[in-house]
Structure formats: C-alpha cells, structure tokens
Design a protein around this motif. Structure first.
Motif, mmCIF file in Angstrom:
data_model
loop_
_atom_site.group_PDB
_atom_site.id
_atom_site.type_symbol
_atom_site.label_atom_id
_atom_site.label_comp_id
_atom_site.label_asym_id
_atom_site.label_seq_id
_atom_site.Cartn_x
_atom_site.Cartn_y
_atom_site.Cartn_z
ATOM 1 N N LEU A 60 68.497 18.509 5.022
ATOM 2 C CA LEU A 60 68.350 17.109 5.424
ATOM 3 C C LEU A 60 69.741 16.492 5.580
ATOM 4 C CD1 LEU A 60 66.447 14.799 6.064
ATOM 5 C CD2 LEU A 60 66.373 14.250 3.626
ATOM 6 N N HIS A 61 70.161 16.296 6.806
ATOM 7 C CA HIS A 61 71.528 15.848 7.105
ATOM 8 C C HIS A 61 71.675 14.335 6.999
ATOM 9 C CE1 HIS A 61 75.435 15.608 8.984
ATOM 10 N NE2 HIS A 61 74.960 14.897 9.995
ATOM 11 N N GLU A 62 70.754 13.597 7.600
ATOM 12 C CA GLU A 62 70.887 12.146 7.593
ATOM 13 C C GLU A 62 69.547 11.487 7.883
ATOM 14 O OE1 GLU A 62 73.470 10.729 10.710
ATOM 15 O OE2 GLU A 62 72.631 12.147 12.173
ATOM 16 N N LEU A 63 69.474 10.233 7.497
ATOM 17 C CA LEU A 63 68.299 9.396 7.744
ATOM 18 C C LEU A 63 68.764 8.163 8.496
ATOM 19 C CD1 LEU A 63 65.323 8.596 7.349
ATOM 20 C CD2 LEU A 63 65.951 7.705 5.085
ATOM 21 N N ILE A 64 68.171 7.936 9.663
ATOM 22 C CA ILE A 64 68.539 6.803 10.512
ATOM 23 C C ILE A 64 67.338 5.868 10.598
ATOM 24 C CG2 ILE A 64 69.311 6.096 12.803
ATOM 25 C CD1 ILE A 64 70.509 8.899 13.140
ATOM 26 N N LEU A 65 67.502 4.648 10.105
ATOM 27 C CA LEU A 65 66.433 3.653 10.101
ATOM 28 C C LEU A 65 66.753 2.577 11.127
ATOM 29 C CD1 LEU A 65 66.174 3.443 6.233
ATOM 30 C CD2 LEU A 65 64.407 4.366 7.726
ATOM 31 N N VAL A 66 65.793 2.315 12.006
ATOM 32 C CA VAL A 66 65.987 1.335 13.068
ATOM 33 C C VAL A 66 64.931 0.244 12.914
ATOM 34 C CG1 VAL A 66 66.234 0.947 15.544
ATOM 35 C CG2 VAL A 66 66.775 3.203 14.579
ATOM 36 N N ASP A 67 65.380 -0.959 12.564
ATOM 37 C CA ASP A 67 64.489 -2.115 12.448
ATOM 38 C C ASP A 67 64.402 -2.782 13.819
ATOM 39 O OD1 ASP A 67 63.162 -4.467 11.971
ATOM 40 O OD2 ASP A 67 64.299 -5.001 10.185
ATOM 41 N N ASP A 68 63.223 -2.695 14.418
ATOM 42 C CA ASP A 68 63.030 -3.204 15.774
ATOM 43 C C ASP A 68 62.503 -4.639 15.731
ATOM 44 O OD1 ASP A 68 62.885 -3.272 18.561
ATOM 45 O OD2 ASP A 68 60.820 -2.514 18.562
ATOM 46 N N GLY A 69 63.364 -5.555 15.326
ATOM 47 C CA GLY A 69 63.023 -6.971 15.378
ATOM 48 C C GLY A 69 61.911 -7.389 14.443
ATOM 49 N N SER A 70 61.880 -6.856 13.226
ATOM 50 C CA SER A 70 60.839 -7.238 12.267
ATOM 51 C C SER A 70 61.000 -8.695 11.846
ATOM 52 C CB SER A 70 60.903 -6.335 11.031
ATOM 53 O OG SER A 70 60.619 -4.994 11.364
ATOM 54 N N GLN A 71 59.869 -9.318 11.526
ATOM 55 C CA GLN A 71 59.901 -10.701 11.053
ATOM 56 C C GLN A 71 60.462 -10.809 9.638
ATOM 57 O OE1 GLN A 71 56.090 -12.641 11.703
ATOM 58 N NE2 GLN A 71 55.817 -11.592 13.664
ATOM 59 N N ASP A 72 60.398 -9.726 8.870
ATOM 60 C CA ASP A 72 60.993 -9.680 7.535
ATOM 61 C C ASP A 72 62.495 -9.460 7.699
ATOM 62 O OD1 ASP A 72 61.763 -9.241 4.934
ATOM 63 O OD2 ASP A 72 60.199 -7.780 4.480
ATOM 64 N N VAL A 73 63.248 -10.544 7.813
ATOM 65 C CA VAL A 73 64.647 -10.458 8.244
ATOM 66 C C VAL A 73 65.568 -9.868 7.188
ATOM 67 C CG1 VAL A 73 64.424 -12.328 9.916
ATOM 68 C CG2 VAL A 73 65.024 -12.861 7.544
ATOM 69 N N THR A 74 65.160 -9.855 5.916
ATOM 70 C CA THR A 74 66.028 -9.306 4.865
ATOM 71 C C THR A 74 65.659 -7.879 4.487
ATOM 72 O OG1 THR A 74 64.644 -10.118 3.032
ATOM 73 C CG2 THR A 74 66.311 -11.623 3.908
ATOM 74 N N LEU A 75 64.654 -7.321 5.127
ATOM 75 C CA LEU A 75 64.148 -6.002 4.741
ATOM 76 C C LEU A 75 65.243 -4.947 4.807
ATOM 77 C CD1 LEU A 75 60.757 -4.451 5.860
ATOM 78 C CD2 LEU A 75 62.793 -3.078 5.607
ATOM 79 N N LEU A 76 65.953 -4.877 5.918
ATOM 80 C CA LEU A 76 66.920 -3.796 6.101
ATOM 81 C C LEU A 76 68.058 -3.893 5.092
ATOM 82 C CD1 LEU A 76 67.061 -1.414 8.083
ATOM 83 C CD2 LEU A 76 68.716 -2.712 9.402
#
Length: 366
Positions: A143-159
């Motif tokens: 497992l080299h890396e994990l890439i998380l992409v938040d696509d405009g969620s309404q929960d603005v502090t989640l990321l």
C-alpha cells in the motif's frame, strides 16, 4: 550492641539493592512492551484489541461533527453506521480454497498501489470505516499511498478533521503517503478520480467508493492477475451491504458485467466453461465503475476516464470500450472481495438544468 546494629545494615542494603533492581526491571519491561506495540503494523494493532483502539482512535469525536441530515440524505442507516465503530469483523464470503493457495506476487518495489477515494456528502462514520478497513486489511508493503478527494461536500471541515485524525493515528511511524484534495466546486466523481490518478505515484491505481468495507485478502488475488498482464484491469466480486441493516452479504461470483443499447450497466449470468470453477478469475465485458484496479501508467495512456462525462455514470462502460479497442481486457476475480453499499437511488444532485438520464449519457462527439 553496636555489632548487632551493624549486622542489620547489610540486610537492609541488600533489600534496597534488590528493590532498586526489581523496579528497573519492571520499568524496562513496561518500556519494551510499549515499544513493541508501537512497532506492530497498523492492521495487527486493529485486530489486537478493538476496545483499546476505540479510545485511541477517538473516532466518536470525529463523527460527532457529522451534519444533522434526514435519512433520505444519505440513503443508508446513519444511526446504525455511527454505532458500528471504525472496523468490524466481516464474514468470509470467498471460496475456502482462496486462502490456502500460495500466490506468486511481485515484490512491493514493483507492485505498490495508490488508492483513490473520491467522495461527495458521505457520512463521516461510513467514510472512516472505508478507510480503516482498507488500512487494516491491506499489506503495508504494497500500500503506497491513499489519495482522498472531497468533491464539494457540504461538510466543509470534514477533510481537515480527517487530516488531523489520521495524523494523530499514524504520526511518523508509517510509510503510507497521504494526499488530501478538495475541489473548490462540485466537479463530479469522474473528474475527481482523474485528478487523483494524475497525482498518484504507485505502480497500480485502485479506485474505491467511499461506502465500502474491504474484506481479508482482497489485494493479493488482484496483484497476482495484474502481474501476468500489464494491460489488464481487474475488479473484485462486490459483496452487497444492505443500506438499511448494513448487513454484509455474499456477492454472486456467477455474474459478469454488461450493458444494453441504452448504455445502462447490467449484471449478466456467467456461463461456466468445461472444468471452469466458480472461484476462478473470469473475463467480463464491463465492470462496475466504482471499484477497479489497473496499471496507473496504462490508465493514463488510455486517457483515463472521459473528461467530458459529467458527475457520474457511463464511465465504466466508456473505459471498458477503450480497453477492448487498445488490446486490454477486464477480469473479475472472485477470490477478492470488497463490500459495497448499493443504494436504491442516487443520493446526490445532478447539475442544474439537467437530469440523471441526460448526465449519464452525456458524451462529446468528435
């Protein structure tokens, strides 16, 4: 009288020395136990004692900031999801022979994986369980890396909250690369996955939905098949997770992916050839777009997902067609299992002045 007092001093000295040595021994023992636990891989720590990890991971505080929404917003049982914890024991749904056959895997230096998870308005508990199940049940060396992409969620502090949470869990002890990306506006799952893949640096890229739970031994069968053919794209059998009860059930290895003339994806009955066993990898015309794995270089050479497709829908069929035309192939591998919530309808909005059918079939003609 003085002689008697002097005779007691050696005994007291011996007692103090023994007490000091015992306390040092106890201190060293506690220190070694602490160090040894810190050096245990993440997946073993999770399995070691779920109760102790509940406190350490502090997942309850993380999910407490989930925005209050109705059940119709997520289209799965949010209250139940919030009580399941970061990881749970899953039933073994693959054939028993899958766990016993030795596998010829390439070394991690030639076969590491970048995982891209794009999400939009996903509940925190569901997203967290997807991530932790992946980390706990994936060999760390591959497992080299994990890439998380938040696509405009309404929960603005989640990321940002997720970045702090994962930083507290891992610190500097793990080699796993982490990338946290946020789209400034809603761009869609297809665009987000292309963005994640373009920034990935692993030999292979896995696209994973944000409402999944990976099962034990999911990666090894996929890596084994990809090592045989660099132009192959592989998918696990998807075990359905019920959106209401969150029950994890066995997926059907006798189904393959296909589509009709309206370009709608369908599961088709698989016909076994002579001496072909249900647990064997098999070719498929298409696969579900949510979960697939292939060479990152091969994916980018094919142009990735069609960038003119909007939001969601049709990308798996479009990619499958490019694979066929360019000498590639698709396989479904029944010894690899990943659970996925199949919601009964779309849990997200489509672009203004557009409907689901128009968006799904949108392709720019050249």
């Amino acid at each position: 009288m003085f002689a008697g007092r002097n005779n007691g001093r050696p005994r007291r000295c011996i007692f103090y020395i023994l007490a000091f040595l015992f306390s040092q021994f106890l201190f060293i023992l506690i220190f070694l136990r602490s160090e040894s636990f810190d050096n245990v891989p993440f997946r073993q720590q999770i399995k070691h004692d779920n109760d102790s990890w509940d406190h350490y991971l502090d997942w309850r505080e993380f999910i407490s900031y989930t925005s209050e929404r109705s059940a119709k917003f997520y289209l799965y049982n949010l209250n139940l999801s919030n009580t399941l914890g970061v990881i749970r024991k899953l039933p073994s749904t693959r054939h028993y022979s899958c766990g016993y056959r030795p596998r010829k895997l390439p070394p991690p230096s030639k076969a590491n994986v970048s995982v891209v998870i794009s999400f939009h308005n996903e509940a925190r508990s569901m997203l967290l369980r997807t991530i932790v199940s992946l980390l706990a049940r994936t060999p760390e060396d591959h497992l080299h890396e994990l890439i998380l992409v938040d696509d405009g969620s309404q929960d603005v502090t989640l990321l940002n909250d997720l970045r702090r949470w994962m930083g507290g869990v891992f610190g500097a002890r793990h080699r796993l690369g982490l990338q946290f990306l946020a789209n400034r506006e809603r761009m869609g799952l297809i665009w987000s996955r292309n963005r994640g893949a373009s920034l990935a640096s692993g030999h292979y890229v896995l696209f994973l939905d944000s409402h999944c739970e990976v099962n034990e031994g999911w990666l090894e069968p996929l890596l084994e098949r990809l090592a045989l053919n660099p132009q192959l794209a592989v998918s696990p059998v998807l075990d359905p997770i019920d959106p209401l009860t969150l029950a994890y059930r066995k997926g059907n290895e006798l189904l393959k992916g296909g589509f009709d003339w309206s370009l709608h994806f369908h599961w088709l009955r698989r016909q076994l050839a002579e001496k072909e066993l249900p647990e064997m990898p098999f070719k498929s015309p298409a696969f579900a777009g949510g979960i697939l794995m292939m060479s990152r270089e091969w994916f980018l050479k094919l142009g990735g997902f069609n960038s003119y497709l909007k939001i969601w829908g049709g990308e798996s069929i479009e990619l499958a067609t490019k694979l066929w035309l360019c000498g590639g192939q698709i396989e479904i591998v029944p010894c690899s299992r990943i659970g996925h919530i199949f919601r009964r309808r779309h849990a997200f909005d489509f672009p203004p002045q557009s409907d689901a059918q128009e968006t799904y079939l949108h392709v720019r003609l050249i």
